[in-house]
Design a protein around this motif. Structure first.
Motif, PDB file in Angstrom:
ATOM      1  N   LYS A  84       0.871  -1.170   0.000  1.00 48.21           N
ATOM      2  CA  LYS A  84       0.000   0.000   0.000  1.00 48.21           C
ATOM      3  C   LYS A  84       0.910   1.223   0.000  1.00 48.21           C
ATOM      4  CE  LYS A  84      -3.898   2.322   0.486  1.00 48.21           C
ATOM      5  NZ  LYS A  84      -4.683   2.628  -0.738  1.00 48.21           N
ATOM      6  N   TYR A  85       1.044   1.849  -1.178  1.00 47.12           N
ATOM      7  CA  TYR A  85       2.069   2.872  -1.381  1.00 47.12           C
ATOM      8  C   TYR A  85       1.528   4.249  -1.021  1.00 47.12           C
ATOM      9  CZ  TYR A  85       6.037   5.181  -3.712  1.00 47.12           C
ATOM     10  OH  TYR A  85       7.145   5.938  -4.001  1.00 47.12           O
ATOM     11  N   ASP A  86       1.551   4.555   0.272  1.00 44.14           N
ATOM     12  CA  ASP A  86       1.032   5.837   0.740  1.00 44.14           C
ATOM     13  C   ASP A  86       2.014   6.980   0.527  1.00 44.14           C
ATOM     14  OD1 ASP A  86      -1.611   5.748   1.349  1.00 44.14           O
ATOM     15  OD2 ASP A  86      -1.376   5.682   3.524  1.00 44.14           O
ATOM     16  N   GLY A  87       3.172   6.665  -0.041  1.00 43.08           N
ATOM     17  CA  GLY A  87       4.096   7.724  -0.425  1.00 43.08           C
ATOM     18  C   GLY A  87       3.591   8.561  -1.582  1.00 43.08           C
ATOM     19  N   LEU A  88       2.470   8.169  -2.185  1.00 44.24           N
ATOM     20  CA  LEU A  88       1.882   8.957  -3.272  1.00 44.24           C
ATOM     21  C   LEU A  88       0.777   9.893  -2.796  1.00 44.24           C
ATOM     22  CD1 LEU A  88       1.866   6.462  -6.273  1.00 44.24           C
ATOM     23  CD2 LEU A  88       3.516   8.221  -5.679  1.00 44.24           C
ATOM     24  N   ASN A  89       0.690  10.109  -1.495  1.00 45.71           N
ATOM     25  CA  ASN A  89      -0.190  11.156  -0.975  1.00 45.71           C
ATOM     26  C   ASN A  89       0.401  12.534  -1.304  1.00 45.71           C
ATOM     27  OD1 ASN A  89      -2.651  10.349   0.572  1.00 45.71           O
ATOM     28  ND2 ASN A  89      -1.182   8.959   1.556  1.00 45.71           N
ATOM     29  N   PRO A  90      -0.394  13.605  -1.192  1.00 45.04           N
ATOM     30  CA  PRO A  90       0.067  14.939  -1.619  1.00 45.04           C
ATOM     31  C   PRO A  90       1.396  15.402  -1.024  1.00 45.04           C
ATOM     32  CG  PRO A  90      -2.282  14.986  -1.294  1.00 45.04           C
ATOM     33  CD  PRO A  90      -1.820  13.633  -0.829  1.00 45.04           C
ATOM     34  N   THR A  91       1.638  15.151   0.267  1.00 44.03           N
ATOM     35  CA  THR A  91       2.932  15.548   0.834  1.00 44.03           C
ATOM     36  C   THR A  91       3.882  14.364   0.931  1.00 44.03           C
ATOM     37  OG1 THR A  91       2.553  15.242   3.235  1.00 44.03           O
ATOM     38  CG2 THR A  91       1.707  17.275   2.222  1.00 44.03           C
ATOM     39  N   GLY A  92       3.510  13.235   0.345  1.00 40.86           N
ATOM     40  CA  GLY A  92       4.422  12.110   0.249  1.00 40.86           C
ATOM     41  C   GLY A  92       4.406  11.123   1.391  1.00 40.86           C
ATOM     42  N   SER A  93       3.383  11.165   2.255  1.00 44.46           N
ATOM     43  CA  SER A  93       3.305  10.169   3.331  1.00 44.46           C
ATOM     44  C   SER A  93       1.873   9.953   3.791  1.00 44.46           C
ATOM     45  CB  SER A  93       4.172  10.580   4.532  1.00 44.46           C
ATOM     46  OG  SER A  93       3.454  11.395   5.440  1.00 44.46           O
TER      47      SER A  93
END
Length: 385
Positions: A84-93
């Motif tokens: 689950k790649y949550d590093g692609l949220n707007p601020t990166g986390s």
């Protein structure tokens, strides 16, 4: 100890959840993209908001669940592993999930400023969402222990950055005291709205898989995210949206593993700065999650974290920050315990660009060819032609 019932408590307001797979056809027969509205609108009925709540959003969430066969193959037994790649949220986390809720509720309550302690990701998210909500942000960080990518974000978003001579645990104690004495809203994960937002990660996992995974592997620092994921799985399970609950497997860096040791670590140390926390604020809640899910906490060395970090980037093209790779490192460490044919999700909490120096330091110099003459023959020769 916090009860599991309390952890799983929802505050629905009976608003429908949009189906992300639904799109309306246009007159020429092509599908019209509707766009992702952000977590609060997508999962409104599961969150403590009303029609009058002033939603502060950067359209966070809706991050991909990516199969990683290079990891699956190392386990064998028909096991399928996803990240689950949550590093692609707007601020990166993943912090954006909780911050949209925390800042939204702060604004609803009339706050004009927010404050947080941070190892980096929380400061970036708090600064960005505060700016989005036209509020002031103060962030307290341990001086010298925040990756440059994260510090750059907080500064660019306009936060007041206060770097103290102390670790995260001291920073958290300070901001809790400040928020008690002064008109500024605390948005660390001790703020219950943070966990309400972060639980949506579990919703998205189930929405993508069609059910909960057998295991959910997750890095553990302040222990809020493992608590939030369990809340989300429990709420979906109560509604029959998933037929089972996962084992919650939390992984900490060996030099910063209070959940494993069973007591606070006075001077935590690890290359994975995002989980360099010796006294987790959600300790009791996370212990309750472990017991309720029949899960476990384990530690991984910095070397094991970096190995997993390189596997993900070098074999799968998924670049996460070092702390995120603790979930995959931990899974590989306990692979003999994994049931045959299991579906496993490893949460990757942050983007690799958060900590570019670690990436450069841990990369092979053999791949970096400097000082080449700018002619075709020289370049082609280095390429092996």
């Amino acid at each position: 100890m916090t009860s599991t019932a309390a952890i799983a408590t929802a505050q629905p307001n009976n608003q429908p959840v949009p189906n992300r797979s639904d799109s309306q056809p246009s007159t020429n027969g092509r599908l019209l993209h509707q766009g992702w509205p952000g977590l609060i609108e997508a999962y409104r009925r599961y969150l403590p908001v009303t029609d009058s709540t002033p939603v502060v959003t950067l359209h966070e969430g809706n991050t991909p669940l990516i199969p990683v066969p290079a990891v699956s193959d190392r386990i064998g037994k028909g096991v399928k592993v996803f990240v689950k790649y949550d590093g692609l949220n707007p601020t990166g986390s993943f912090k954006d999930r909780g911050m949209t809720m925390a800042v939204t509720k702060a604004k609803e309550e009339g706050a004009e400023a927010v404050i947080c302690a941070s190892t980096g990701n929380t400061s970036a998210a708090a600064a960005a969402f505060a700016k989005r909500g036209r509020m002031k942000a103060f962030v307290v960080i341990p001086d010298g222990y925040v990756a440059m990518g994260k510090l750059a974000q907080a500064l660019m978003y306009g936060a007041e950055v206060l770097a103290i001579k102390g670790n995260f645990d001291r920073a958290l104690a300070m901001v809790r005291e400040i928020s008690d004495k002064y008109p500024v809203k605390l948005v660390n994960s001790v703020n219950p709205y943070r966990l309400q937002g972060q639980k949506t990660g579990a919703f998205e996992v189930v929405d993508a898989l069609g059910d909960a995974p057998d295991w959910l592997c997750i890095p553990v620092g302040n222990a809020g995210n493992i608590t939030a994921y369990w809340m989300g799985f429990c709420e979906y399970h109560q509604e029959g949206r998933c037929g089972k609950l996962p084992r919650m497997m939390g992984f900490q860096a060996a030099g910063s593993a209070p959940m494993v040791a069973g007591h606070p670590i006075e001077n935590p140390e690890t290359i994975a700065t995002a989980i360099r926390i010796g006294n987790p604020a959600s300790y009791d809640k996370a212990i309750a999650v472990r017991e309720a899910s029949q899960g476990a906490f384990n530690s991984v060395t910095d070397e094991e974290i970096l190995d997993a970090y390189k596997i993900l980037a070098g074999e799968e093209g998924v670049f996460c920050e070092p702390a995120s790779a603790a979930s995959v490192a931990g899974l590989l460490k306990v692979k003999d315990e994994v049931p045959a044919n299991a579906k496993i999700v490893c949460v990757l909490t942050g983007n690799g660009l958060k900590d570019p120096q670690t990436a450069i330091d841990s990369s092979s110099n053999a791949n970096y060819h400097q000082g080449l003459e700018a002619d075709l023959e020289t370049v082609a020769k280095v390429m092996g032609f």
